[in-house]
Write a protein that holds these residues in place. Structure first.
Motif, short mmCIF file in Angstrom:
data_model
loop_
_atom_site.label_atom_id
_atom_site.label_comp_id
_atom_site.label_asym_id
_atom_site.label_seq_id
_atom_site.Cartn_x
_atom_site.Cartn_y
_atom_site.Cartn_z
N PHE A 168 37.29 44.64 18.18
CA PHE A 168 36.05 44.35 18.89
C PHE A 168 36.35 43.94 20.34
N LEU A 169 37.36 43.07 20.49
CA LEU A 169 37.74 42.62 21.83
C LEU A 169 38.23 43.79 22.69
N THR A 170 39.03 44.68 22.05
CA THR A 170 39.54 45.85 22.78
C THR A 170 38.38 46.73 23.24
N ALA A 171 37.41 46.92 22.33
CA ALA A 171 36.26 47.76 22.68
C ALA A 171 35.47 47.13 23.84
N LEU A 172 35.27 45.81 23.76
CA LEU A 172 34.55 45.10 24.84
C LEU A 172 35.28 45.26 26.17
N LEU A 173 36.59 45.06 26.07
CA LEU A 173 37.44 45.14 27.26
C LEU A 173 37.36 46.53 27.90
N ASN A 174 37.45 47.56 27.04
CA ASN A 174 37.41 48.93 27.55
C ASN A 174 36.06 49.29 28.12
N THR A 175 35.00 48.69 27.58
CA THR A 175 33.66 49.04 28.03
C THR A 175 33.26 48.29 29.31
N PHE A 176 33.55 46.99 29.31
CA PHE A 176 33.00 46.17 30.40
C PHE A 176 33.99 45.78 31.49
N VAL A 177 35.28 45.82 31.19
CA VAL A 177 36.24 45.37 32.20
C VAL A 177 36.93 46.57 32.83
N GLN A 178 36.80 46.65 34.12
CA GLN A 178 37.40 47.77 34.85
C GLN A 178 38.89 47.52 35.08
N PRO A 179 39.72 48.58 35.04
CA PRO A 179 41.15 48.41 35.30
C PRO A 179 41.44 47.63 36.58
N LYS A 180 40.63 47.85 37.60
CA LYS A 180 40.83 47.15 38.88
C LYS A 180 40.71 45.64 38.70
N SER A 181 39.73 45.26 37.88
CA SER A 181 39.49 43.84 37.68
C SER A 181 40.64 43.23 36.86
N ILE A 182 41.19 44.00 35.89
CA ILE A 182 42.35 43.51 35.10
C ILE A 182 43.52 43.29 36.05
N ALA A 183 43.75 44.26 36.92
CA ALA A 183 44.87 44.14 37.85
C ALA A 183 44.67 42.90 38.74
N GLY A 184 43.41 42.60 39.07
CA GLY A 184 43.11 41.43 39.90
C GLY A 184 43.42 40.13 39.18
N HIS A 185 43.04 40.07 37.88
CA HIS A 185 43.22 38.84 37.11
C HIS A 185 44.63 38.68 36.56
N LEU A 186 45.26 39.81 36.22
CA LEU A 186 46.57 39.73 35.56
C LEU A 186 47.65 40.54 36.27
N GLY A 187 47.31 41.11 37.41
CA GLY A 187 48.27 41.95 38.12
C GLY A 187 49.18 41.17 39.04
N LYS A 188 49.83 41.89 39.94
CA LYS A 188 50.83 41.29 40.83
C LYS A 188 50.30 40.14 41.67
N GLU A 189 49.03 40.25 42.07
CA GLU A 189 48.46 39.23 42.95
C GLU A 189 47.75 38.13 42.18
N SER A 190 47.91 38.09 40.88
CA SER A 190 47.11 37.15 40.07
C SER A 190 47.54 35.69 40.25
N GLY A 191 48.79 35.46 40.63
CA GLY A 191 49.27 34.10 40.90
C GLY A 191 49.14 33.14 39.73
N ILE A 192 48.84 31.88 40.07
CA ILE A 192 48.77 30.81 39.05
C ILE A 192 47.69 31.12 38.01
N LYS A 193 46.58 31.72 38.48
CA LYS A 193 45.47 32.04 37.57
C LYS A 193 45.97 32.96 36.44
N GLY A 194 46.80 33.94 36.80
CA GLY A 194 47.35 34.87 35.81
C GLY A 194 48.20 34.14 34.78
N TRP A 195 49.06 33.23 35.27
CA TRP A 195 49.92 32.48 34.34
C TRP A 195 49.08 31.61 33.41
N LEU A 196 48.05 30.96 33.98
CA LEU A 196 47.20 30.09 33.16
C LEU A 196 46.47 30.90 32.09
#
Lengths: 172, 132
Positions: free
Chosen positions: A58-86
């Protein structure tokens, strides 16, 4: 590339499943008691896994439907910083069920730009099993439990940092 | 739809892994595990990591076995490595992990996990000694 990896995983999976089935059949002839005991253990695990698998699906489906790859890269990508680790450490702490259930969703995140280090940190933070902490305290005491939990989180962070370095793609 | 495809891809490997876990739970008993510890802190910590890594089951089982081993005089270092490796390492799941994440990622992650199980075991053991 992604498709090829999935196909390879699927072929290998069927081969592995066949090998396990043959092991069970062989064991059933050699030691029927052990075979049925193993099968019962496996069915028990399957019963525990199915509900969590449904949640992950269910979570995977939600993620694929509503979260754009760009936004994932923003939250968990190279520039995510401390927020990504948290996010990675908290996610690992709160996630339930067997580790392998989380593989597909984590690989999806990874393919969409999440850093390797954050995936590694997520995996290690899962070592702290919140629902089982009272049990750990009763066996080993509060000091041991708190110390182990602290070092586990620290270890998760360091492993993530090291993994990022080791798995860094060479620059062209 | 993509989620269902992902599930279809991992389903055979997942079922196979669960099958292997069932076999391990039948053939690897707490008595088998206890026989592997020698009494030396260094080698027992290493053995604790390896044994925890090949063992499978709910974390609480590792607490019960760890508690018993501790009462029988096995060092806290070894028990800590054993409990940590139990939940962080999964030899049985390695083929599944490698097929999804790739061999390089799986190798790096698991080597780090082994090394950190021992490092954290020593850190915890020394901290507890200092606090005692």
């Amino acid at each position: 590339m992604k498709q090829q990896t999935k196909k390879r995983a699927n072929y290998f999976g069927w081969f592995f499943l066949l090998a396990v089935a043959i092991s069970y059949i062989t064991l059933a002839f050699a030691s029927p008691d052990k075979a049925s005991q193993s099968l019962l253990h496996a069915l028990d695990i399957l019963k525990q896994v199915i509900p969590i698998l449904a949640v992950v699906l269910f979570l995977t489906a939600l993620l694929n439907t509503f979260v754009q790859p760009k936004s994932i890269a923003g939250h968990l990508g190279k520039e995510s910083g401390i927020k990504g680790w948290l996010l990675a450490l908290t996610g690992g702490l709160l996630s339930h069920g067997s580790t392998y259930i989380w593989y597909p969703i984590l690989q999806d995140l990874r393919l969409n730009g999440a850093r390797n280090g954050l995936i590694v940190a997520f995996f290690y933070a899962r070592a702290i099993k919140l629902p089982w902490l009272p049990m750990m305290i009763s066996y080993f005491g509060l000091t041991f439990t708190l110390t182990l939990s602290f070092y586990t989180l620290l270890g998760a962070l360091f492993q993530g940092l090291i993994a990022d370095k080791l798995l860094e793609k060479p620059k062209d | 739809m993509k989620a269902v495809q992902s599930l279809y891809t991992i389903a055979p490997m997942l079922l196979a892994t669960i099958g292997v876990v069932g076999l391990f739970q039948t053939f690897i008993s707490p008595e088998t595990l206890h026989a592997l510890f020698s009494g030396s802190i260094w080698s027992d910590t290493f053995v604790g990591t390896l044994v925890g890594g090949v063992s499978v089951g709910q974390p609480v089982i590792s607490y019960v076995i760890g508690g018993e081993l501790l009462e029988e005089g096995i060092s806290l270092y070894a028990i800590t490595a054993f409990i940590l490796a139990w939940v962080t390492l999964g030899v049985v799941q390695l083929p599944l992990e490698a097929s999804i994440f790739g061999a390089r990622f799986t190798l790096v992650r698991n080597v780090l996990t082994v090394v950190f199980a021992m490092l954290i075991a020593f850190a915890v053991g020394m901290t507890i000694s200092l606090l005692a």
